[in-house]
Design a protein around this motif. Structure first.
Motif, PDB file in Angstrom:
ATOM      1  N   ILE A 142      -6.029  57.536  18.335  1.00 34.18           N
ATOM      2  CA  ILE A 142      -6.148  56.256  17.652  1.00 34.18           C
ATOM      3  C   ILE A 142      -5.985  56.529  16.171  1.00 34.18           C
ATOM      4  CG2 ILE A 142      -7.658  54.300  17.154  1.00 34.18           C
ATOM      5  CD1 ILE A 142      -8.873  54.723  19.940  1.00 34.18           C
ATOM      6  N   ARG A 143      -4.854  56.117  15.621  1.00 33.98           N
ATOM      7  CA  ARG A 143      -4.479  56.461  14.257  1.00 33.98           C
ATOM      8  C   ARG A 143      -4.882  55.360  13.294  1.00 33.98           C
ATOM      9  NH1 ARG A 143      -1.472  59.688  11.104  1.00 33.98           N
ATOM     10  NH2 ARG A 143      -0.155  58.779   9.489  1.00 33.98           N
ATOM     11  N   GLY A 144      -5.708  55.722  12.306  1.00 33.46           N
ATOM     12  CA  GLY A 144      -6.137  54.710  11.363  1.00 33.46           C
ATOM     13  C   GLY A 144      -6.737  55.327  10.108  1.00 33.46           C
ATOM     14  N   LEU A 182      -0.903  67.386  10.249  1.00 35.23           N
ATOM     15  CA  LEU A 182      -0.278  66.507  11.244  1.00 35.23           C
ATOM     16  C   LEU A 182      -0.854  65.101  11.157  1.00 35.23           C
ATOM     17  CD1 LEU A 182       1.577  66.544  13.983  1.00 35.23           C
ATOM     18  CD2 LEU A 182      -0.657  66.261  15.048  1.00 35.23           C
ATOM     19  N   LEU A 183      -2.170  65.002  11.020  1.00 34.08           N
ATOM     20  CA  LEU A 183      -2.808  63.692  10.965  1.00 34.08           C
ATOM     21  C   LEU A 183      -2.339  62.901   9.744  1.00 34.08           C
ATOM     22  CD1 LEU A 183      -6.458  64.588  12.055  1.00 34.08           C
ATOM     23  CD2 LEU A 183      -4.622  63.604  13.444  1.00 34.08           C
ATOM     24  N   ALA A 184      -2.060  63.590   8.650  1.00 36.01           N
ATOM     25  CA  ALA A 184      -1.603  62.913   7.442  1.00 36.01           C
ATOM     26  C   ALA A 184      -0.230  62.286   7.653  1.00 36.01           C
ATOM     27  CB  ALA A 184      -1.566  63.886   6.275  1.00 36.01           C
ATOM     28  N   ASP A 185       0.657  62.978   8.364  1.00 37.78           N
ATOM     29  CA  ASP A 185       2.007  62.467   8.606  1.00 37.78           C
ATOM     30  C   ASP A 185       2.602  63.183   9.818  1.00 37.78           C
ATOM     31  OD1 ASP A 185       4.513  61.388   8.598  1.00 37.78           O
ATOM     32  OD2 ASP A 185       5.166  62.318   6.721  1.00 37.78           O
ATOM     33  N   PRO A 186       2.419  62.630  11.008  1.00 36.09           N
ATOM     34  CA  PRO A 186       2.915  63.304  12.211  1.00 36.09           C
ATOM     35  C   PRO A 186       4.400  63.131  12.467  1.00 36.09           C
ATOM     36  CG  PRO A 186       1.884  61.243  12.827  1.00 36.09           C
ATOM     37  CD  PRO A 186       1.705  61.381  11.332  1.00 36.09           C
ATOM     38  N   TYR A 187       5.056  62.242  11.736  1.00 30.65           N
ATOM     39  CA  TYR A 187       6.392  61.828  12.142  1.00 30.65           C
ATOM     40  C   TYR A 187       7.479  62.886  11.970  1.00 30.65           C
ATOM     41  CZ  TYR A 187       3.802  57.589  12.656  1.00 30.65           C
ATOM     42  OH  TYR A 187       2.847  56.687  13.050  1.00 30.65           O
ATOM     43  N   PRO A 188       7.422  63.770  10.964  1.00 34.00           N
ATOM     44  CA  PRO A 188       8.405  64.865  10.932  1.00 34.00           C
ATOM     45  C   PRO A 188       8.286  65.791  12.139  1.00 34.00           C
ATOM     46  CG  PRO A 188       7.456  64.550   8.756  1.00 34.00           C
ATOM     47  CD  PRO A 188       6.655  63.702   9.693  1.00 34.00           C
ATOM     48  N   VAL A 189       7.061  66.085  12.565  1.00 36.71           N
ATOM     49  CA  VAL A 189       6.861  66.919  13.750  1.00 36.71           C
ATOM     50  C   VAL A 189       7.400  66.212  14.986  1.00 36.71           C
ATOM     51  CG1 VAL A 189       5.130  67.980  15.256  1.00 36.71           C
ATOM     52  CG2 VAL A 189       4.876  68.115  12.768  1.00 36.71           C
ATOM     53  N   PHE A 190       7.142  64.924  15.096  1.00 34.69           N
ATOM     54  CA  PHE A 190       7.650  64.167  16.240  1.00 34.69           C
ATOM     55  C   PHE A 190       9.182  64.174  16.251  1.00 34.69           C
ATOM     56  CE2 PHE A 190       3.719  61.129  16.275  1.00 34.69           C
ATOM     57  CZ  PHE A 190       2.923  62.186  16.673  1.00 34.69           C
ATOM     58  N   GLY A 191       9.782  64.072  15.073  1.00 34.67           N
ATOM     59  CA  GLY A 191      11.239  64.096  14.994  1.00 34.67           C
ATOM     60  C   GLY A 191      11.811  65.412  15.466  1.00 34.67           C
ATOM     61  N   ALA A 192      11.150  66.516  15.090  1.00 31.32           N
ATOM     62  CA  ALA A 192      11.607  67.832  15.537  1.00 31.32           C
ATOM     63  C   ALA A 192      11.468  67.964  17.052  1.00 31.32           C
ATOM     64  CB  ALA A 192      10.809  68.922  14.825  1.00 31.32           C
ATOM     65  N   LEU A 193      10.396  67.425  17.602  1.00 24.56           N
ATOM     66  CA  LEU A 193      10.206  67.464  19.054  1.00 24.56           C
ATOM     67  C   LEU A 193      11.295  66.664  19.768  1.00 24.56           C
ATOM     68  CD1 LEU A 193       6.328  67.019  19.349  1.00 24.56           C
ATOM     69  CD2 LEU A 193       7.639  68.974  20.186  1.00 24.56           C
ATOM     70  N   ARG A 194      11.616  65.489  19.264  1.00 21.33           N
ATOM     71  CA  ARG A 194      12.678  64.674  19.880  1.00 21.33           C
ATOM     72  C   ARG A 194      14.005  65.405  19.857  1.00 21.33           C
ATOM     73  NH1 ARG A 194      10.716  60.485  16.914  1.00 21.33           N
ATOM     74  NH2 ARG A 194      12.426  60.820  15.445  1.00 21.33           N
ATOM     75  N   SER A 195      14.270  66.107  18.740  1.00 21.32           N
ATOM     76  CA  SER A 195      15.534  66.841  18.635  1.00 21.32           C
ATOM     77  C   SER A 195      15.614  67.970  19.646  1.00 21.32           C
ATOM     78  CB  SER A 195      15.689  67.403  17.218  1.00 21.32           C
ATOM     79  OG  SER A 195      15.763  66.353  16.263  1.00 21.32           O
ATOM     80  N   ALA A 196      14.454  68.498  20.019  1.00 17.41           N
ATOM     81  CA  ALA A 196      14.418  69.628  20.953  1.00 17.41           C
ATOM     82  C   ALA A 196      14.452  69.195  22.408  1.00 17.41           C
ATOM     83  CB  ALA A 196      13.165  70.472  20.696  1.00 17.41           C
ATOM     84  N   PRO A 202      -8.587  51.729  -0.638  1.00 19.84           N
ATOM     85  CA  PRO A 202      -8.983  51.100  -1.904  1.00 19.84           C
ATOM     86  C   PRO A 202      -7.816  50.359  -2.542  1.00 19.84           C
ATOM     87  CG  PRO A 202      -8.714  53.472  -2.202  1.00 19.84           C
ATOM     88  CD  PRO A 202      -8.538  53.207  -0.746  1.00 19.84           C
ATOM     89  N   VAL A 203      -8.064  49.121  -2.936  1.00 18.84           N
ATOM     90  CA  VAL A 203      -7.001  48.297  -3.520  1.00 18.84           C
ATOM     91  C   VAL A 203      -7.525  47.564  -4.762  1.00 18.84           C
ATOM     92  CG1 VAL A 203      -5.769  47.930  -1.360  1.00 18.84           C
ATOM     93  CG2 VAL A 203      -7.604  46.363  -2.004  1.00 18.84           C
ATOM     94  N   THR A 204      -6.586  47.126  -5.563  1.00 18.59           N
ATOM     95  CA  THR A 204      -6.894  46.304  -6.728  1.00 18.59           C
ATOM     96  C   THR A 204      -5.795  45.263  -6.869  1.00 18.59           C
ATOM     97  OG1 THR A 204      -7.519  46.352  -9.067  1.00 18.59           O
ATOM     98  CG2 THR A 204      -5.710  47.784  -8.394  1.00 18.59           C
ATOM     99  N   GLU A 253      -8.341  57.286   2.572  1.00 14.87           N
ATOM    100  CA  GLU A 253      -8.863  58.362   3.426  1.00 14.87           C
ATOM    101  C   GLU A 253      -8.518  58.044   4.874  1.00 14.87           C
ATOM    102  OE1 GLU A 253     -13.100  60.525   4.653  1.00 14.87           O
ATOM    103  OE2 GLU A 253     -13.089  58.807   3.298  1.00 14.87           O
ATOM    104  N   ARG A 254      -7.893  59.024   5.542  1.00 11.15           N
ATOM    105  CA  ARG A 254      -7.484  58.809   6.925  1.00 11.15           C
ATOM    106  C   ARG A 254      -8.553  59.305   7.888  1.00 11.15           C
ATOM    107  NH1 ARG A 254      -3.394  56.882   9.339  1.00 11.15           N
ATOM    108  NH2 ARG A 254      -2.150  56.669   7.452  1.00 11.15           N
ATOM    109  N   ARG A 255      -8.701  58.613   9.012  1.00 11.66           N
ATOM    110  CA  ARG A 255      -9.625  59.064  10.048  1.00 11.66           C
ATOM    111  C   ARG A 255      -9.121  60.372  10.651  1.00 11.66           C
ATOM    112  NH1 ARG A 255     -10.550  53.698  13.697  1.00 11.66           N
ATOM    113  NH2 ARG A 255     -10.829  55.317  15.269  1.00 11.66           N
ATOM    114  N   PRO A 256     -10.012  61.338  10.948  1.00  9.69           N
ATOM    115  CA  PRO A 256      -9.575  62.639  11.460  1.00  9.69           C
ATOM    116  C   PRO A 256      -9.353  62.613  12.972  1.00  9.69           C
ATOM    117  CG  PRO A 256     -11.929  62.669  11.156  1.00  9.69           C
ATOM    118  CD  PRO A 256     -11.465  61.308  10.705  1.00  9.69           C
TER     119      PRO A 256
END
Length: 394
Positions: free
Chosen positions: A384-386, A10-24, A391-393, A377-380
């Motif tokens: 507060i999502r961040g 969920l922390l990696a990508d919560p938006y599909p779960v949120f979409g399912a909740l909105r549909s319900a 890492p960039v180049t 790396e995402r914060r667990p």
């Protein structure tokens, strides 16, 4: 359907779960968090604007173990309701209205440019570097330090204080982290009392001086209210800006056409700023408590019932945002709720917008070929999502 706020998937990508909740449905009971959760844009807007659903502070227990943390929130603009909120907002807004955002605009651009130059130098030396370490994390701390005129030698203390304190807003926080948050809160309270005492004797053109001096007739901020206001500005301003820049640059670098579009057309900076706040919301959830019997999108609340606006879900509502899962730096209108709504709308929103736009402008001008150099790396943490690293180049 329920979700686990500690689930790494969920922390990696919560938006599909949120979409399912909105549909319900627009509002759902979440047994694990012990509150109702609004997931549609309309329901979240109701939660934020309904005067029967307020910010009612409950001390962290045991209260004797969290004296400083509770003091900050007992005296916070964010955690109060009218008539006290009306009074605090009037005083704080009067202090802010003395031109602080415009005063800081050149400094914000200078700081952003300097930090991006540091990032570019690190990339040139090592082949890659962490955008969070070099740009996203130091930018808001430096800006808030300028806003409050914190002495330069003391500025490195601000970020650790904020990072520790905000962990208290997460669900399932381990006891050692809670204890560390209280230590940080006490240190910050003591420091701000000292700083306010200095400014009462030797005022400057900074916000602390204005908060010390601001009056409404005979009314003024108490010492505790001044401390609560300054800490709120650091925590809200720091965390929001760090995570909008971090989450936003990750989104832009994984949607390359939009990054190229923004680099080629800096006039899109204002709409891009709003879109990055919407697309991957830095604050996912904001709680309220019913102060009277009320309903939100048909969901009944009794006095004392808690309900949260799931801002990340509201930000992807297709009834408000066409193609909501698409990043569009030119999106307009953009009715996101990232700065709140109603009487608790973020007092620091204008300054946050200046910071985010300055970071994007400097990155686009100095490092137009910027790209990812590895897996971020995402914060667990859920509320507060961040990111921990980006890492960039170039």
């Amino acid at each position: 359907m329920v979700f686990d706020p500690l689930d790494p998937i969920l922390l990696a990508d919560p938006y599909p779960v949120f979409g399912a909740l909105r549909s319900a449905g627009p509002v759902h009971w979440h047994e694990g968090m012990g509150l109702a959760v609004a997931v549609s844009h309309a329901a979240c807007s109701e939660v934020l604007r309904d005067r029967s659903a307020g910010r009612i502070w409950r001390d962290r227990e045991p209260a004797s173990s969290f004296t400083a943390f509770n003091l900050l929130h007992q005296n916070s603009l964010l955690e109060s309701e009218p008539p006290r909120h009306t009074r605090l907002r009037r005083l704080v807004s009067t202090a802010f209205a003395r031109g602080h955002t415009e005063r800081l605009r050149p400094s914000v651009r200078r700081i952003a440019g300097s930090l991006v130059s540091s990032l570019a130098s690190a990339i040139a030396a090592d082949g890659s570097a962490d955008l969070l370490t070099h740009v996203a994390e130091p930018l808001p701390v430096e800006v808030i330090a300028e806003l409050l005129a914190v002495p330069v030698p003391d500025r490195p203390r601000l970020r650790p204080w904020s990072n520790s304190i905000v962990k208290m807003y997460e669900y399932g926080l381990p006891a050692p982290a809670a204890a560390a948050a209280e230590v940080a809160a006490q240190e910050f309270v003591d420091y701000l009392r000292w700083l306010a005492a200095q400014r009462s004797v030797s005022p400057g053109d900074d916000l602390i001086s204005d908060l010390v001096a601001v009056r409404d007739g005979t009314d003024r901020l108490t010492d505790d209210e001044l401390v609560g206001t300054a800490v709120l500005l650091l925590m809200a301003g720091h965390e929001a800006t760090v995570n909008v820049v971090g989450n936003g640059m990750l989104a832009l670098l994984t949607h390359r056409d939009e990054w190229t579009r923004l680099v080629g057309d800096p006039s899109l900076l204002p709409t891009a700023t709003e879109e990055l706040i919407r697309y991957d919301a830095p604050l996912q959830l904001f709680e309220r408590t019913a102060t009277a019997r009320t309903t939100v999108a048909g969901y009944e609340l009794a006095p004392g019932d808690r309900i949260a606006a799931l801002l990340g879900a509201a930000a992807r509502d297709p009834l408000v945002f066409p193609s909501p899962d698409r990043l569009d730096v030119g999106r307009s209108p953009n009715a996101h709720l990232g700065f709140g709504a109603g009487i608790h709308y973020c007092v620091g929103a204008p300054l946050a917008r200046v910071e985010i736009a300055a970071a994007l402008e400097a990155l686009g001008a100095r490092l137009p070929e910027l790209r990812l150099a590895g897996e971020p790396e995402r914060r667990p943490e859920f509320v507060i999502r961040g990111l921990r690293t980006l890492p960039v180049t170039a």
